[in-house]
Design a protein around this motif. Structure first.
Motif, PDB file in Angstrom:
ATOM      1  N   PHE A 110       0.826  -1.213   0.000  1.00 46.97           N
ATOM      2  CA  PHE A 110       0.000   0.000   0.000  1.00 46.97           C
ATOM      3  C   PHE A 110       0.861   1.264   0.000  1.00 46.97           C
ATOM      4  N   GLY A 111       2.090   1.148  -0.467  1.00 51.15           N
ATOM      5  CA  GLY A 111       3.055   2.226  -0.285  1.00 51.15           C
ATOM      6  C   GLY A 111       2.669   3.540  -0.910  1.00 51.15           C
ATOM      7  N   VAL A 112       2.282   3.536  -2.178  1.00 53.52           N
ATOM      8  CA  VAL A 112       2.011   4.791  -2.879  1.00 53.52           C
ATOM      9  C   VAL A 112       0.839   5.520  -2.237  1.00 53.52           C
ATOM     10  N   ALA A 119       2.244  12.326   3.317  1.00 53.67           N
ATOM     11  CA  ALA A 119       2.806  13.594   2.854  1.00 53.67           C
ATOM     12  C   ALA A 119       1.784  14.722   2.965  1.00 53.67           C
ATOM     13  N   ARG A 120       0.550  14.444   2.576  1.00 51.96           N
ATOM     14  CA  ARG A 120      -0.487  15.472   2.666  1.00 51.96           C
ATOM     15  C   ARG A 120      -0.778  15.835   4.118  1.00 51.96           C
ATOM     16  N   ARG A 121      -0.805  14.830   4.987  1.00 49.20           N
ATOM     17  CA  ARG A 121      -1.103  15.107   6.395  1.00 49.20           C
ATOM     18  C   ARG A 121      -0.013  15.973   7.022  1.00 49.20           C
ATOM     19  N   GLY A 153       8.600   4.299  -6.455  1.00 50.38           N
ATOM     20  CA  GLY A 153       7.196   4.663  -6.352  1.00 50.38           C
ATOM     21  C   GLY A 153       6.894   5.512  -5.134  1.00 50.38           C
ATOM     22  N   ILE A 154       7.542   5.191  -4.018  1.00 52.06           N
ATOM     23  CA  ILE A 154       7.325   5.955  -2.779  1.00 52.06           C
ATOM     24  C   ILE A 154       7.831   7.382  -2.945  1.00 52.06           C
ATOM     25  N   VAL A 155       9.036   7.530  -3.478  1.00 50.64           N
ATOM     26  CA  VAL A 155       9.621   8.856  -3.652  1.00 50.64           C
ATOM     27  C   VAL A 155       8.786   9.701  -4.602  1.00 50.64           C
ATOM     28  N   ALA A 156       8.356   9.107  -5.716  1.00 54.77           N
ATOM     29  CA  ALA A 156       7.555   9.858  -6.688  1.00 54.77           C
ATOM     30  C   ALA A 156       6.232  10.308  -6.086  1.00 54.77           C
ATOM     31  N   ALA A 157       5.586   9.430  -5.311  1.00 54.06           N
ATOM     32  CA  ALA A 157       4.292   9.763  -4.706  1.00 54.06           C
ATOM     33  C   ALA A 157       4.435  10.904  -3.702  1.00 54.06           C
ATOM     34  N   ILE A 158       5.466  10.833  -2.856  1.00 59.84           N
ATOM     35  CA  ILE A 158       5.668  11.874  -1.856  1.00 59.84           C
ATOM     36  C   ILE A 158       6.015  13.198  -2.528  1.00 59.84           C
TER      37      ILE A 158
END
Length: 389
Positions: A110-112, A119-121, A153-158
Motif C-alpha cells: 500500500f506504499g504509494v 505527505a499530505r497530512r 514509487g514511494i519517492v515519486a508519490a511523496i
C-alpha cells in the motif's frame, strides 16, 4: 577503546556518536554527551549490531517524551568521520525548528497510497510562509527500507504530494549483508516501511546532491530481467555478470562491491545521467541492483571522477551560499565509501566530512526530490542563524 564523539552546531542541532558494541552502554554514553537540552526530535542511525527493538526501548527510556525516528545503515558518519558498527543520534532543539513525522507501513502493498496520505497530512501541519514558497523554510527527509525494491514509487508519490517542499533521504542498510534492514519510530520497529519527516526551519539551509562519474561509450542493454526483484539475467543477450565483466576488462570471478563501485552503470534521464548501481552478483551469474530496472533499459558504463574533488567543490559552493556551513545532514551511498577505500582516499574523505560537519549514514540508495539514486551524496546543509543569502 571504543570512541564517543559529539558536536553542537551554532544552529542548536546536537550530534553524538558511539562505537560501543553494547547497546545500553552506547545509549547511556550518548545520553550523557547530549545532556538535558530541550529536544523536540531525535534521528537515529545505527548498525544492525544493535538490536532495533532493544535500541528503540532504550531511546524511549533515555529521552522520554521526545519523538524519534531512525534506520539501520551500511555505515555511519559522525563528528569523527565514518564509522561501521556504531550508533549516531542527531537531536533537533525546540528553538528554530518544528518537526513532524509519520511511519508509512507495508510499502510493498500500500506504499504509494499511504505515502501520499502521509505527505499530505504532514504538509497540512506546516505553517504558511508569508515571505515565499515552502521550499524556502521547509524540507522533508525520507528513510525507507533499502531492501523493499519500491523506493521509486514511494519517492515519486511523496514528491508529487508535497509539491513545493524539497525531499532528500536515504535507504536503510545492513552493512554489506543485504539480508534485512530495520526502521524505528516512537517505540515501533518496522520492516517494509518508510518514515517521512517534515522540518520547518528558521535556520537557512540548502538541499543538495553530488555525484562523480563520467559516462563512457560502452552500452549494455537489459535483454532479460526480473524487474520486481531488480535482477538482470542478460545484458546484450549474454549472461549479465559475464557481459558486464567483459565491458570493464575483468573476469566474472573478480566482480564484487569494489568493482561495482569503480565501474557504475548509469542511465540517461532528461539529459542527465543517474546511477543504477549493482548490489551483488548472484550464483547463477545474474546481477541484483539497488534501483529499478526493466527489460530494454540501456545502461552506459561509467568511470568515477575524482570523488574528493567533486564533493569538496559542492560543499565549498554551499559554504559560500550559506555564509558558512554549520552542519550537513548527509545520505551517502555505501558504494562511494567503497570507492574511496579502493582509491585509498577514505582518510581524506573523512577529513572533508569533518571540515564541513557532515553527519548521516551510508545508504543502499539516496532520495532527491522525485528521484531514487545510487552513488550520490544527498543532504541538507545548514547555515548559522541569521546568515545565508
Amino acid at each position: 577503546m571504543a570512541k564517543a564523539t559529539a558536536s553542537t552546531s551554532a544552529c542548536g542541532i546536537k550530534v553524538a556518536a558511539s562505537e560501543r558494541a553494547s547497546t545500553p552502554a552506547a545509549v547511556a554514553e550518548l545520553k550523557s554527551l547530549l545532556g538535558d537540552a530541550d529536544f523536540q526530535f531525535i534521528i537515529a542511525f545505527f548498525s544492525l549490531d544493535h538490536d532495533p527493538a532493544v535500541l528503540s526501548q532504550l531511546l524511549s527510556d533515555a529521552f522520554p517524551d521526545v519523538p524519534y525516528s531512525g534506520c539501520s545503515t551500511a555505515g555511519e558518519i559522525g563528528p569523527a568521520g565514518m564509522m561501521e558498527g556504531g550508533l549516531l543520534l542527531i537531536a533537533f532543539p525546540r528553538a528554530g525548528f518544528r518537526v513532524y513525522s509519520d511511519l508509512i507501513a507495508d510499502i510493498d502493498s500500500f506504499g504509494v497510497e499511504r505515502a501520499t496520505q502521509a505527505a499530505r497530512r504532514l504538509k497540512s501541519l506546516v505553517r504558511p510562509n508569508p515571505s515565499g514558497p515552502h521550499k524556502d523554510n521547509v524540507f522533508s527527509l525520507l528513510l525507507v527500507d533499502g531492501l523493499s525494491n519500491v523506493e521509486e514509487g514511494i519517492v515519486a508519490a511523496i514528491n508529487w504530494a508535497i509539491d513545493d517542499i524539497q525531499l532528500v533521504g536515504g535507504s536503510s542498510g545492513d552493512g554489506l549483508g543485504f539480508r534485512r534492514t530495520a526502521l524505528i519510530h516512537n517505540g515501533r520497529v518496522a520492516q517494509r516501511a518508510a518514515i517521512l519527516i517534515m522540518i520547518e526551519s528558521d535556520v537557512p539551509f540548502q538541499v543538495f546532491k553530488t555525484q562523480n562519474f563520467d559516462p563512457t561509450a560502452i552500452k549494455l542493454v537489459v535483454t532479460a530481467a526480473d524487474p520486481e526483484n531488480r535482477i538482470v539475467y542478460e545484458l546484450n543477450a549474454e549472461p549479465a555478470a559475464r557481459e558486464y565483466a567483459a565491458a570493464i576488462g575483468l573476469l566474472p570471478d573478480d566482480l564484487g562491491p569494489f568493482s561495482f563501485a569503480s565501474y557504475p552503470l548509469v542511465v540517461k534521464v532528461g539529459g542527465d545521467y543517474y546511477c543504477r548501481s549493482i548490489r551483488n552478483m548472484n550464483s547463477d551469474g545474474s546481477l541484483s541492483f539497488f534501483c529499478a530496472i526493466d527489460e530494454g533499459l540501456v545502461f552506459t558504463v561509467a568511470r568515477p571522477q575524482d570523488m574528493l574533488r567533486s564533493t569538496a567543490s559542492v560543499l565549498e559552493e554551499l559554504d559560500a551560499k550559506l555564509g558558512g556551513i554549520d552542519l550537513v545532514v548527509g545520505f551517502d551511498c555505501v558504494l562511494r565509501r567503497l570507492d574511496a577505500e579502493t582509491h585509498q582516499s577514505r582518510h581524506q574523505l573523512d577529513e572533508l566530512y569533518r571540515k564541513y560537519s557532515v553527519a548521516g549514514f551510508h545508504t543502499y540508495g539516496e532520495q532527491y526530490n522525485a528521484m531514487h539514486l545510487n552513488q550520490t551524496l544527498t543532504g541538507i546543509a545548514f547555515g548559522q542563524r541569521g546568515t545565508g543569502s
